[in-house]
Motif scaffolding. Structure first.
Motif, PDB file in Angstrom:
ATOM      1  N   PRO A  70      45.537  -6.697  32.505  1.00 35.52           N
ATOM      2  CA  PRO A  70      46.312  -7.440  31.503  1.00 35.52           C
ATOM      3  C   PRO A  70      45.443  -8.133  30.460  1.00 35.52           C
ATOM      4  O   PRO A  70      45.914  -8.449  29.364  1.00 35.52           O
ATOM      5  N   ALA A  71      44.157  -8.375  30.790  1.00 37.62           N
ATOM      6  CA  ALA A  71      43.260  -9.023  29.829  1.00 37.62           C
ATOM      7  C   ALA A  71      43.008  -8.158  28.601  1.00 37.62           C
ATOM      8  O   ALA A  71      42.566  -8.659  27.566  1.00 37.62           O
ATOM      9  N   LEU A  72      43.322  -6.864  28.700  1.00 38.65           N
ATOM     10  CA  LEU A  72      43.175  -5.991  27.540  1.00 38.65           C
ATOM     11  C   LEU A  72      44.206  -6.295  26.456  1.00 38.65           C
ATOM     12  O   LEU A  72      44.105  -5.766  25.342  1.00 38.65           O
ATOM     13  N   ALA A  73      45.192  -7.137  26.763  1.00 36.68           N
ATOM     14  CA  ALA A  73      46.221  -7.458  25.772  1.00 36.68           C
ATOM     15  C   ALA A  73      45.612  -8.095  24.530  1.00 36.68           C
ATOM     16  O   ALA A  73      46.060  -7.814  23.407  1.00 36.68           O
ATOM     17  N   GLU A  74      44.610  -8.956  24.704  1.00 41.30           N
ATOM     18  CA  GLU A  74      44.019  -9.635  23.547  1.00 41.30           C
ATOM     19  C   GLU A  74      43.311  -8.658  22.608  1.00 41.30           C
ATOM     20  O   GLU A  74      43.620  -8.621  21.412  1.00 41.30           O
ATOM     21  N   PRO A  75      42.354  -7.850  23.086  1.00 34.68           N
ATOM     22  CA  PRO A  75      41.727  -6.909  22.147  1.00 34.68           C
ATOM     23  C   PRO A  75      42.701  -5.860  21.626  1.00 34.68           C
ATOM     24  O   PRO A  75      42.575  -5.414  20.476  1.00 34.68           O
ATOM     25  N   ALA A  76      43.680  -5.466  22.449  1.00 36.51           N
ATOM     26  CA  ALA A  76      44.677  -4.493  21.983  1.00 36.51           C
ATOM     27  C   ALA A  76      45.484  -5.075  20.830  1.00 36.51           C
ATOM     28  O   ALA A  76      45.729  -4.395  19.820  1.00 36.51           O
ATOM     29  N   PHE A  77      45.880  -6.331  20.966  1.00 36.05           N
ATOM     30  CA  PHE A  77      46.639  -6.943  19.876  1.00 36.05           C
ATOM     31  C   PHE A  77      45.801  -7.034  18.616  1.00 36.05           C
ATOM     32  O   PHE A  77      46.311  -6.829  17.506  1.00 36.05           O
ATOM     33  N   GLU A  78      44.515  -7.351  18.745  1.00 36.98           N
ATOM     34  CA  GLU A  78      43.662  -7.454  17.557  1.00 36.98           C
ATOM     35  C   GLU A  78      43.563  -6.115  16.827  1.00 36.98           C
ATOM     36  O   GLU A  78      43.501  -6.075  15.601  1.00 36.98           O
ATOM     37  N   VAL A  79      43.551  -5.028  17.602  1.00 35.54           N
ATOM     38  CA  VAL A  79      43.561  -3.701  16.976  1.00 35.54           C
ATOM     39  C   VAL A  79      44.842  -3.517  16.177  1.00 35.54           C
ATOM     40  O   VAL A  79      44.819  -3.056  15.028  1.00 35.54           O
ATOM     41  N   PHE A  80      45.976  -3.864  16.796  1.00 30.21           N
ATOM     42  CA  PHE A  80      47.256  -3.768  16.089  1.00 30.21           C
ATOM     43  C   PHE A  80      47.275  -4.681  14.868  1.00 30.21           C
ATOM     44  O   PHE A  80      47.680  -4.273  13.769  1.00 30.21           O
ATOM     45  N   PHE A  81      46.838  -5.923  15.047  1.00 27.61           N
ATOM     46  CA  PHE A  81      46.940  -6.920  13.988  1.00 27.61           C
ATOM     47  C   PHE A  81      46.092  -6.529  12.784  1.00 27.61           C
ATOM     48  O   PHE A  81      46.512  -6.694  11.633  1.00 27.61           O
ATOM     49  N   ASP A  82      44.904  -5.997  13.043  1.00 22.17           N
ATOM     50  CA  ASP A  82      44.051  -5.567  11.934  1.00 22.17           C
ATOM     51  C   ASP A  82      44.723  -4.436  11.157  1.00 22.17           C
ATOM     52  O   ASP A  82      44.732  -4.438   9.917  1.00 22.17           O
ATOM     53  N   ALA A  83      45.312  -3.481  11.878  1.00 21.63           N
ATOM     54  CA  ALA A  83      45.990  -2.374  11.204  1.00 21.63           C
ATOM     55  C   ALA A  83      47.245  -2.845  10.497  1.00 21.63           C
ATOM     56  O   ALA A  83      47.630  -2.284   9.461  1.00 21.63           O
ATOM     57  N   ARG A  84      47.876  -3.877  11.003  1.00 23.88           N
ATOM     58  CA  ARG A  84      49.100  -4.407  10.405  1.00 23.88           C
ATOM     59  C   ARG A  84      48.832  -4.998   9.008  1.00 23.88           C
ATOM     60  O   ARG A  84      49.733  -5.119   8.184  1.00 23.88           O
ATOM     61  N   GLN A  85      47.585  -5.373   8.755  1.00 24.93           N
ATOM     62  CA  GLN A  85      47.232  -5.938   7.449  1.00 24.93           C
ATOM     63  C   GLN A  85      46.961  -4.866   6.401  1.00 24.93           C
ATOM     64  O   GLN A  85      46.755  -5.186   5.225  1.00 24.93           O
ATOM     65  N   GLN A  86      46.976  -3.608   6.804  1.00 29.69           N
ATOM     66  CA  GLN A  86      46.691  -2.513   5.869  1.00 29.69           C
ATOM     67  C   GLN A  86      48.003  -2.074   5.209  1.00 29.69           C
ATOM     68  O   GLN A  86      48.578  -1.049   5.545  1.00 29.69           O
ATOM     69  N   VAL A  87      48.470  -2.877   4.288  1.00 31.66           N
ATOM     70  CA  VAL A  87      49.766  -2.628   3.657  1.00 31.66           C
ATOM     71  C   VAL A  87      49.590  -1.803   2.388  1.00 31.66           C
ATOM     72  O   VAL A  87      48.504  -1.750   1.801  1.00 31.66           O
ATOM     73  N   THR A  88      50.671  -1.159   1.979  1.00 32.44           N
ATOM     74  CA  THR A  88      50.712  -0.463   0.700  1.00 32.44           C
ATOM     75  C   THR A  88      51.715  -1.186  -0.185  1.00 32.44           C
ATOM     76  O   THR A  88      52.925  -1.107   0.029  1.00 32.44           O
ATOM     77  N   LEU A  89      51.208  -1.905  -1.165  1.00 31.01           N
ATOM     78  CA  LEU A  89      52.064  -2.694  -2.040  1.00 31.01           C
ATOM     79  C   LEU A  89      53.002  -1.795  -2.846  1.00 31.01           C
ATOM     80  O   LEU A  89      52.628  -0.684  -3.234  1.00 31.01           O
ATOM     81  N   PHE A  90      54.222  -2.287  -3.084  1.00 31.42           N
ATOM     82  CA  PHE A  90      55.065  -1.641  -4.081  1.00 31.42           C
ATOM     83  C   PHE A  90      54.325  -1.654  -5.421  1.00 31.42           C
ATOM     84  O   PHE A  90      53.572  -2.591  -5.721  1.00 31.42           O
ATOM     85  N   ASP A  91      54.551  -0.651  -6.236  1.00 34.00           N
ATOM     86  CA  ASP A  91      53.847  -0.553  -7.516  1.00 34.00           C
ATOM     87  C   ASP A  91      54.063  -1.781  -8.399  1.00 34.00           C
ATOM     88  O   ASP A  91      53.184  -2.164  -9.177  1.00 34.00           O
ATOM     89  N   ASP A  92      55.217  -2.376  -8.284  1.00 33.63           N
ATOM     90  CA  ASP A  92      55.548  -3.524  -9.131  1.00 33.63           C
ATOM     91  C   ASP A  92      55.006  -4.841  -8.603  1.00 33.63           C
ATOM     92  O   ASP A  92      55.021  -5.852  -9.306  1.00 33.63           O
ATOM     93  N   ALA A  93      54.515  -4.852  -7.345  1.00 29.63           N
ATOM     94  CA  ALA A  93      54.233  -6.125  -6.681  1.00 29.63           C
ATOM     95  C   ALA A  93      53.023  -6.855  -7.250  1.00 29.63           C
ATOM     96  O   ALA A  93      53.105  -8.043  -7.583  1.00 29.63           O
ATOM     97  N   LEU A  94      51.886  -6.180  -7.335  1.00 24.84           N
ATOM     98  CA  LEU A  94      50.669  -6.873  -7.752  1.00 24.84           C
ATOM     99  C   LEU A  94      50.728  -7.365  -9.194  1.00 24.84           C
ATOM    100  O   LEU A  94      50.375  -8.525  -9.459  1.00 24.84           O
TER     101      LEU A  94
END
Length: 236
Positions: A93-117
């Motif tokens: 169960p201790a793998l939950a922390e590094p596993a979440f960090e893998v998910f969380f880092d990938a979760r920040q890789q967003v593709t903005l709508f063209d109008d957003a920026l």
């Protein structure tokens, strides 16, 4: 729908993130794929469970039951659901922390709508902009943090939208009363009902041409198909 936006009242912006600046579900699905690939190498039995939709859903439900005080914190919900799957699979169960960090880092890789920026750049040049989200996107890790005066999340604050207290906190972060804020968001209930109850003006980003729900007390002050259309309404 008649626009009743009073631009002269606006001294600050509060801004939703997911589905306002980028489409959230493609982002989440990509992050889940990255997580499962990581689990394939670190905890293959858990990876197999994570690929089963019914089992993954049951893990999330279990966490909601066991941690009802944390349902506003999507990071906690995600991490503990991973931990539950690890437990069921007989993995550490201790793998939950590094596993979440893998998910969380990938979760920040967003593709903005063209109008957003372009819209975000225009808004932040004129007003202090406060990110206001129930999700766990990090504007600094995404790379747009320079456009925000502050960022408030449900996880940080302890309650989420549509609770008016988090809208009040966002106005305070911007240094203005609620009545001087324009809240911008896509979700009629979470963004719309909450902002209206807090006494803010509301700009509803309605990319899919939906009808405004009759059940919500009040109407948006402006409706725009996208962020650049809203900027035109604001005269910027």
């Amino acid at each position: 729908m008649t626009h009743q936006l009073d631009v002269s009242r606006i001294r600050a912006i509060t801004l939703d993130l997911d589905d306002t600046l980028w489409p959230v579900w493609p982002t989440i699905h990509r992050a889940e794929d990255v997580l499962r690939a990581w689990l394939d190498t670190q905890a293959p039995r858990t990876a197999a469970l994570a690929r089963d939709k019914e089992t993954s859903h049951r893990a999330r439900q279990q966490v909601q039951i066991s941690r009802p005080d944390q349902t506003h914190d999507l990071a906690v919900m995600r991490r503990e659901a991973i931990r539950q799957l690890l437990h069921w699979a007989g993995d550490d169960p201790a793998l939950a922390e590094p596993a979440f960090e893998v998910f969380f880092d990938a979760r920040q890789q967003v593709t903005l709508f063209d109008d957003a920026l372009p819209a975000l750049q225009a808004l932040s040049a004129r007003y202090p902009v406060v990110a206001l989200s129930n999700g766990n996107a990090d504007v600094h890790r995404i790379g747009i943090g320079q456009h925000f005066h502050a960022a408030i999340s449900a996880a940080q604050f302890g309650v989420g939208k549509p609770d008016r207290r988090i809208f009040t906190a966002a106005a305070q972060a911007a240094g203005v009363p609620e009545s001087a804020v324009l809240h911008i968001g896509d979700d009629a209930h979470l963004d719309g009902a909450g902002a209206l109850a807090a006494g803010m003006q509301l700009a509803w980003i309605n990319r899919t041409a939906e009808a405004w729900p009759d059940a919500i007390d009040g109407q948006p002050h402006a409706v725009a198909q996208d962020m650049q259309a809203l900027c035109r309404l604001l005269g910027i």
